[in-house]
Design an enzyme around this catalytic site. Structure first.
Site, PDB file in Angstrom:
ATOM      1  N   SER A  88       1.154  -1.107  -0.053  1.00  0.00           N
ATOM      2  CA  SER A  88       0.120  -0.216   0.233  1.00  0.00           C
ATOM      3  C   SER A  88       0.427   1.372   0.484  1.00  0.00           C
ATOM      4  O   SER A  88       1.976   1.368  -0.623  1.00  0.00           O
ATOM      5  CB  SER A  88      -0.913  -0.004   0.964  1.00  0.00           C
ATOM      6  OG  SER A  88      -1.947   0.923   1.294  1.00  0.00           O
ATOM      7  N   GLU A 143      -7.917  -1.231  -3.373  1.00  0.00           N
ATOM      8  CA  GLU A 143      -6.979  -2.692  -4.330  1.00  0.00           C
ATOM      9  C   GLU A 143      -7.761  -2.247  -5.697  1.00  0.00           C
ATOM     10  O   GLU A 143      -6.898  -2.590  -6.010  1.00  0.00           O
ATOM     11  CB  GLU A 143      -7.508  -4.079  -3.824  1.00  0.00           C
ATOM     12  CG  GLU A 143      -7.046  -5.090  -4.476  1.00  0.00           C
ATOM     13  CD  GLU A 143      -5.279  -4.470  -3.847  1.00  0.00           C
ATOM     14  OE1 GLU A 143      -4.261  -5.318  -4.149  1.00  0.00           O
ATOM     15  OE2 GLU A 143      -4.793  -4.219  -2.215  1.00  0.00           O
ATOM     16  N   HIS A 156      -7.809  -5.223  -0.053  1.00  0.00           N
ATOM     17  CA  HIS A 156      -6.629  -4.588   0.473  1.00  0.00           C
ATOM     18  C   HIS A 156      -7.116  -4.930   2.289  1.00  0.00           C
ATOM     19  O   HIS A 156      -6.972  -4.148   2.365  1.00  0.00           O
ATOM     20  CB  HIS A 156      -7.121  -3.535  -0.010  1.00  0.00           C
ATOM     21  CG  HIS A 156      -5.751  -1.778   0.298  1.00  0.00           C
ATOM     22  ND1 HIS A 156      -4.757  -2.018  -1.069  1.00  0.00           N
ATOM     23  CD2 HIS A 156      -5.193  -1.603   1.078  1.00  0.00           C
ATOM     24  CE1 HIS A 156      -4.300  -1.449  -0.915  1.00  0.00           C
ATOM     25  NE2 HIS A 156      -3.930  -0.426   0.289  1.00  0.00           N
TER      26      HIS A 156
END
Length: 342
Positions: free
Chosen positions: A181, A287, A320
């Site tokens: 990330s 994501e 994510h």
């Protein structure tokens, strides 16, 4: 640190997304602007206060776990360390996400990363802190949250920390760096500008094209929500400092570097959905943004003719969260160890 489950991903998960609370705003700002659809027991550690950087050289510990307080221009920085099993000098730097905590690096408790490498001759280095920092050297302290000092994370990670760890026998020149990330582009940046230090870099679910429409404002929303940090204090819009941090800009400096780069589709598994509808929707959207910008980065690398030494992975299912990144670390592991000759 032992987690009581196999080194292979697939054990009990925390199911937590790395980012919460700002998903709705981020989707409106980032996803819409990008025109993408919204379908993303070890004993208590000892606290080791090591000698100053200029102090005597210590014998590299063989195996085990320590927490070091490392001097820096930002003040003392806590660093969790799992030493190489047989005292080797190679190291992997594991960087945290946007909501990095001040007590522990999330790789140490959200994943089985320490188990994955516990039998290898490689030291895991897990810096603690750096919320919303992008692991960069900022131009000033954040003026939206009363920050008392200016982030200088790149200086810490590439100068102060390796100098300090050298006193324990950790190499300054035979390392890998892994980010997810927020720290995905940071990992690539560290390796691009410090090729003498890093032999391999990995990015999981990182936003890898900062020129994509809406990316700066999406980052502004993220950072305000995660600690009320001001993106303008990191770097002025489209300034040399900003462009220096954009993977699409520094891509030419990655020529020949072994890399592992991944982003999932944003489609949830049953386990992902168990974290609740709101968190799942946030993780899906974030994501999806990472996936689009990672594809853009791959296109940029292909344009430059840099197709060798890079492994891309785009899982059909995954959002994510740490569950996804634990699995990607396992996939990246062979390439990391090979690059370090470990």
């Amino acid at each position: 640190m032992r987690f009581g489950r196999s080194a292979m991903p697939g054990g009990v998960r925390s199911g937590r997304s790395a980012h919460r609370g700002w998903g709705t705003r981020l989707l409106a700002t980032g996803a819409a602007a990008l025109a993408i659809p919204t379908a993303a027991a070890v004993a208590a550690p000892t606290i080791a206060i090591a000698a100053p950087i200029a102090g005597p050289v210590h014998r590299t510990p063989a195996g085990g776990y320590d927490e070091l307080m490392v001097p820096s221009s930002m003040g003392p920085v806590k660093v969790q360390v799992q030493w190489a099993k047989n005292g080797g000098d190679k190291a992997i730097y594991l960087l945290d996400g946007l909501r990095a905590r001040d007590d522990k690096n999330a790789w140490s408790f959200e994943t089985n990363a320490q188990q994955q490498f516990e039998n290898d001759d490689v030291t895991l280095v897990m810096p603690v802190g750096g919320q919303s920092s992008w692991y960069a050297d900022w131009v000033s302290a954040s003026n939206t949250n009363g920050q008392k000092y200016t982030y200088k994370w790149e200086t810490f990670l590439t100068r102060e920390l390796p100098d300090y760890l050298a006193g324990y026998g950790v190499s300054r020149t035979n390392n890998a760096v892994v980010g997810l990330s927020m720290s995905g582009p940071a990992a690539l940046r560290m390796a691009a500008y410090h090729r003498d230090m890093f032999k391999q870099a990995s990015s999981f679910s990182g936003p890898l094209d900062w020129n994509a429409p809406g990316m700066r404002e999406a980052m502004r929303v993220m950072m305000l929500d995660a600690g009320r940090f001001n993106v303008d204090s990191m770097a002025a819009p489209w300034s040399p400092a900003w462009l220096r941090m954009d993977p699409s800009v520094f891509a030419p400096q990655l020529k020949g570097l072994p890399m592992y780069i991944s982003a999932a589709s944003g489609l949830p598994s049953g386990a992902d959905a168990a974290s609740g509808a709101f968190n799942t929707m946030n993780a899906m959207g974030i994501e999806a943004i990472a996936m689009v910008t990672t594809h853009l980065f791959q296109a940029r690398m292909n344009q430059l003719g840099f197709k060798n030494n890079v492994t891309y992975d785009y899982p059909a299912i995954g959002v994510h969260n740490w569950q996804n990144w634990e699995a990607e670390l396992w996939k990246a592991r062979p390439g990391i160890l090979a690059a370090l000759n470990s």
